[in-house]
Design an enzyme around this catalytic site. Structure first.
Site, PDB file in Angstrom:
ATOM      1  CG  HIS A 175      -1.599   1.270   1.502  1.00  0.00           C
ATOM      2  ND1 HIS A 175      -2.879   1.542   1.066  1.00  0.00           N
ATOM      3  CD2 HIS A 175      -1.192   2.391   2.167  1.00  0.00           C
ATOM      4  CE1 HIS A 175      -3.224   2.759   1.449  1.00  0.00           C
ATOM      5  NE2 HIS A 175      -2.214   3.289   2.120  1.00  0.00           N
ATOM      6  CD  GLU A 176       2.285   3.618   3.787  1.00  0.00           C
ATOM      7  OE1 GLU A 176       2.737   4.690   3.339  1.00  0.00           O
ATOM      8  OE2 GLU A 176       1.220   3.546   4.429  1.00  0.00           O
ATOM      9  CD  GLU A 180      -4.140   6.522   2.527  1.00  0.00           C
ATOM     10  OE1 GLU A 180      -3.984   5.305   2.772  1.00  0.00           O
ATOM     11  OE2 GLU A 180      -3.194   7.332   2.465  1.00  0.00           O
ATOM     12  CG  HIS A 223       0.589   6.307  -0.787  1.00  0.00           C
ATOM     13  ND1 HIS A 223      -0.621   6.836  -1.168  1.00  0.00           N
ATOM     14  CD2 HIS A 223       0.371   5.719   0.422  1.00  0.00           C
ATOM     15  CE1 HIS A 223      -1.531   6.578  -0.247  1.00  0.00           C
ATOM     16  NE2 HIS A 223      -0.962   5.898   0.722  1.00  0.00           N
TER      17      HIS A 223
END
Length: 475
Positions: free
Chosen positions: A335-336, A415, A339
């Site tokens: 997920h990070e 997100e 970004h």
């Protein structure tokens, strides 16, 4: 006629009085709006006493009740600290606290042989006194939050001595950065001529990039211990995942966040080909010192009388957080890294710098307006630092509120996109379970008022993220 007469009288007031009144009115309007939203959310905490059916599969009633009570305590604390902060700010404005502190700074400079012509020196003394006042008035609130609320709910890991040492260290480090940067910025504004706003913006851009670059290597280690993630399966899988998306990973660190709090986190930093990942030890089930403490407390004899109370040990063990398994840690990192891969980091930097440039440009337009200074008690002088304070903090406050809300909306969108990226890496199932664990570990309350969450939440509510991931898992 009475209302129109009042409006006419208002417009006939001196400009500085209208400005001052508008600033106070807007400040209290924002405060009352925030309080209204907080009370809506507090009503949710009070009335939602049972696990909703849609949460039955992901949260037990004990965890639900613990998170509800934790958020209620935080809500109460937020109300009183917010009321104090708003009242303090209003009294400072009404009783001329800013011009008083400026005059006091001038007197201190005079004792050292610096006259009024040394405006930058006086500005640095003003900043030092203002930040010292802020630190001292905020200290009781920080102490209560850490040693009453966080302690009560099992999050605090600090001793009073560690807390005070940490607070002093933070203050000193802040001054070491704030004072030199401020003096250079003021000097650039003074000598920059008609286009000083361009030079000031470029300077703050360079400073922000330098701080981001050196923070994790030179600033963060002053407060927390960073150690390389040991060789093993987790590190290998992190490196494989980073390579699969062309993330230029150079190092993976574990930060000992458990000495301060049992809240967990993960992030990456660095520019260009020098990216590094930082994992909080509280995030890692196999690495967390807290989990080792659980084993020690449950498997060893009490070390002293203070620890000899079996009920206290049980409570301590019960409040420890479990962290995530390796697969879940990889999903969180997926997920990070999403970004980064999706350009969210670059987009945020661009938005931030566009905003910074706009603010400096408008500052250049407004700095010559003497009525702005007069509104806050500066009738005979217009110090540059005070101009920055008045314009950036007070005059721009409506714009800042709108921008903050827009960035919150954008953040939630980012997100969802990062979750979708983790899904493309095949991590939807693991991210689903990781989000549940992290919410449980941090005692996040999964039910929220729609208006409160819309205004405040930079991350989508848990249920919305889980529903999106559940849809992803089915494809």
């Amino acid at each position: 006629m009475g209302m129109w007469a009042s409006l006419d009288a208002l417009w006939e007031m001196p400009a500085e009085k209208r400005i001052f009144g508008a600033v106070l009115l807007f400040s209290w309007t924002v405060y009352l709006w925030e309080t209204f939203l907080a009370q809506r959310q507090r009503r949710i905490y009070k009335t939602t006493t049972h696990v909703p059916p849609e949460l039955g599969q992901i949260m037990d009633s004990e965890t639900f009740e613990k998170s509800r009570l934790y958020q209620l305590d935080k809500s109460t604390f937020s109300f009183w600290s917010g009321l104090y902060s708003e009242t303090e700010g209003t009294l400072i404005l009404l009783f001329g606290g800013i011009p008083y502190l400026w005059r006091l700074s001038g007197r201190f400079c005079g004792y050292a042989g610096f006259g009024p012509e040394y405006e930058i020196t006086q500005s640095l003394v003003f900043l030092l006194l203002a930040t010292l006042f802020s630190a001292l008035t905020g200290l009781p609130w920080s102490l209560y939050n850490t040693f009453v609320i966080e302690e009560k709910h099992g999050f605090n890991q600090q001793t009073l001595g560690f807390f005070m040492k940490d607070a002093i260290k933070k203050f000193v480090v802040t001054q070491c950065i704030l004072l030199p940067v401020s003096s250079l910025l003021l000097y650039i504004i003074k000598i920059g001529g008609d286009y000083f706003f361009i030079y000031a913006w470029l300077f703050t851009l360079v400073v922000s990039l330098v701080l981001v670059t050196i923070y994790a290597d030179y600033i963060a280690p002053l407060f927390d211990k960073f150690t390389p993630l040991p060789e093993g399966k987790l590190k290998e899988e992190i490196e494989v995942m980073a390579k699969s998306i062309d993330f230029p990973l150079t190092k993976v660190y574990v930060v000992e966040g458990s000495k301060r709090s049992s809240h967990s986190n993960a992030y990456f930093y660095g520019f260009f080909k020098n990216k590094r990942i930082v994992l909080f030890d509280t995030l890692l089930e196999e690495y967390s010192v807290l989990n080792k403490d659980i084993q020690e407390d449950s498997g060893m004899e009490p070390r002293n009388e203070e620890e000899g109370n079996s009920e206290e040990i049980k409570a301590k063990v019960k409040n420890k957080k479990q962290g995530c398994k390796n697969e879940e840690v990889l999903a969180v990192l997926g997920h990070e890294l999403g970004h980064w891969k999706l350009g969210h980091t670059v987009k945020n930097i661009i938005i931030s710098q566009m905003n910074s440039f706009l603010c400096f440009f408008l500052f250049a337009v407004l700095i010559g307006r003497k009525e702005l200074f007069a509104a806050f008690g500066f009738y005979d002088s217009q110090p540059t630092l005070i101009g920055l304070l008045i314009i950036f903090q007070f005059i721009f406050s409506p714009y800042n509120e709108v921008l903050s809300f827009c960035l919150t909306v954008l953040s939630r969108r980012f997100e969802f996109q990062a979750d979708a990226f983790a899904k493309k890496l095949g991590k939807a199932k693991d991210l689903y379970s990781a989000l549940i664990k992290l919410n449980k570990d941090n005692l996040g309350f999964p039910v929220s008022d729609w208006l409160f969450s819309m205004w405040h939440y930079s991350h989508p509510p848990l249920l919305e993220r889980l529903q999106a991931l559940k849809t992803m898992k089915q494809h």
